[in-house]
Design an enzyme around this catalytic site. Sequence first.
Site, PDB file in Angstrom:
ATOM      1  N   ARG A  13       0.857  -1.182   0.000  1.00 60.43           N
ATOM      2  CA  ARG A  13       0.000   0.000   0.000  1.00 60.43           C
ATOM      3  C   ARG A  13       0.893   1.232   0.000  1.00 60.43           C
ATOM      4  O   ARG A  13       1.996   1.223   0.595  1.00 60.43           O
ATOM      5  CB  ARG A  13      -0.870   0.032   1.259  1.00 60.43           C
ATOM      6  CG  ARG A  13      -2.007  -0.973   1.258  1.00 60.43           C
ATOM      7  CD  ARG A  13      -3.090  -0.573   0.252  1.00 60.43           C
ATOM      8  NE  ARG A  13      -4.237  -1.454   0.258  1.00 60.43           N
ATOM      9  CZ  ARG A  13      -4.460  -2.421  -0.633  1.00 60.43           C
ATOM     10  NH1 ARG A  13      -3.597  -2.652  -1.613  1.00 60.43           N
ATOM     11  NH2 ARG A  13      -5.548  -3.144  -0.583  1.00 60.43           N
TER      12      ARG A  13
ATOM     13  N   HIS B 162      -1.608   0.827  -9.577  1.00 62.85           N
ATOM     14  CA  HIS B 162      -2.298  -0.107  -8.669  1.00 62.85           C
ATOM     15  C   HIS B 162      -3.075  -1.174  -9.462  1.00 62.85           C
ATOM     16  O   HIS B 162      -4.286  -1.343  -9.297  1.00 62.85           O
ATOM     17  CB  HIS B 162      -3.231   0.656  -7.722  1.00 62.85           C
ATOM     18  CG  HIS B 162      -3.593  -0.126  -6.494  1.00 62.85           C
ATOM     19  ND1 HIS B 162      -3.782   0.437  -5.262  1.00 62.85           N
ATOM     20  CD2 HIS B 162      -3.804  -1.464  -6.309  1.00 62.85           C
ATOM     21  CE1 HIS B 162      -4.094  -0.487  -4.376  1.00 62.85           C
ATOM     22  NE2 HIS B 162      -4.114  -1.663  -4.996  1.00 62.85           N
TER      23      HIS B 162
END
Length: 307
Positions: free
Chosen positions: A222, A270
């Site tokens: 993340r 992502h």
Amino acid sequence: MAFLFNSDAARGAIFREIFARELPDLQFVGPGQPVDPDKVRYLLTWTVPADISRYRNLEVLFSIGAGIDQFKQDSVPEPVAVVRMVEDGIIRMMQEYVTLGILTLHREMLAYRELQKQCAWQPLAVPQAARRRIGFLGLGILAQAAIERLKPFQFPLAGWSRSKKQIDGVTCHHGTDGLAAFLAETDILVCLLPLTDETRGILNADLFSQLPAGARLLHVGRGAHLDQTALIEALDHGRLAAAMLDVTDPEPLPAEHPLWQHPKVAITPHIASVTQPETAAHSVIENIRRHLAGKNLIGLVDRTRGY
Ligand code: NDP
Ligand code: OXD
């Protein structure tokens, strides 16, 4: 009894069709469709809806992704079980991406990208895979699956987790005390940790200083794991040689952010791994069946640990 699907329409259509076949007695409710809130027992979503407290009989909150850090834990009523996504589609895509990232960093593809801009035909030295040590921060489902794909290349493989592990062909370290020894022997560091209070900001200047000079980073956890300023400094001073980032903070990364133009950085938006509706629907159905039978749920989150 109802299942509320709170995500995009395209994936919803596939879920609806599979649910109708496999769990015909469970009412399937798509976003915006009317439902008696008291009937909702299961909810699949990426973020916790603001009106979650309407669903007084909610029993399981499924994340549509593998991570659950986007859920604000205190907004989820205490008795509700939180379950992350464990499904073959995510696993396979992560195996592909990590293999791609490791080979990109190992075979100097970022340096060749820069040389190509200069039309420079310049071979670079590269060690044999058996001499490039790969280390995984996190040894969970996705890291272990990626490790399986990397084994044939003969990279020395290591990993670091919270609890002690034994994995065939992998040097395993654990806990705060095990981190320094792990880092000292890692040439390409892969971050596949969940984002928790303990792991936030873990990829920082102190951690980079414990890696061998010229190490590389493949970040698929993340954005908030990484101190992006410290990364740029480490790259500019040669402490790190290259980085491939699939996650940033914020997302999307603003156009003016220096990481975009950095010659030693590759960025993807992502996309390392994306939940695949066909396989994910079957995983959720399996968990609902387990729940109805009073069995343990696959991917159940320990809410005190935060993953
Ligand atoms: P798992 O829960 O299966 O594994 C997490 C691993 O991290 C475990 O090995 C765990 O240790 C370790 N860990 C957690 N906290 C600590 C800590 N404080 N110190 C040391 N080790 C720790 O997760 P997954 O493998 O399924 O997924 C990992 C993450 O990957 C997700 O949370 C998400 O953030 C990210 N992800 C990114 C995607 C992308 O597209 N970029 C897609 C999907 C996921 P232990 O085994 O001891 O519990
Ligand atoms: C996930 C993700 O958690 O896509 O599944 O990051």
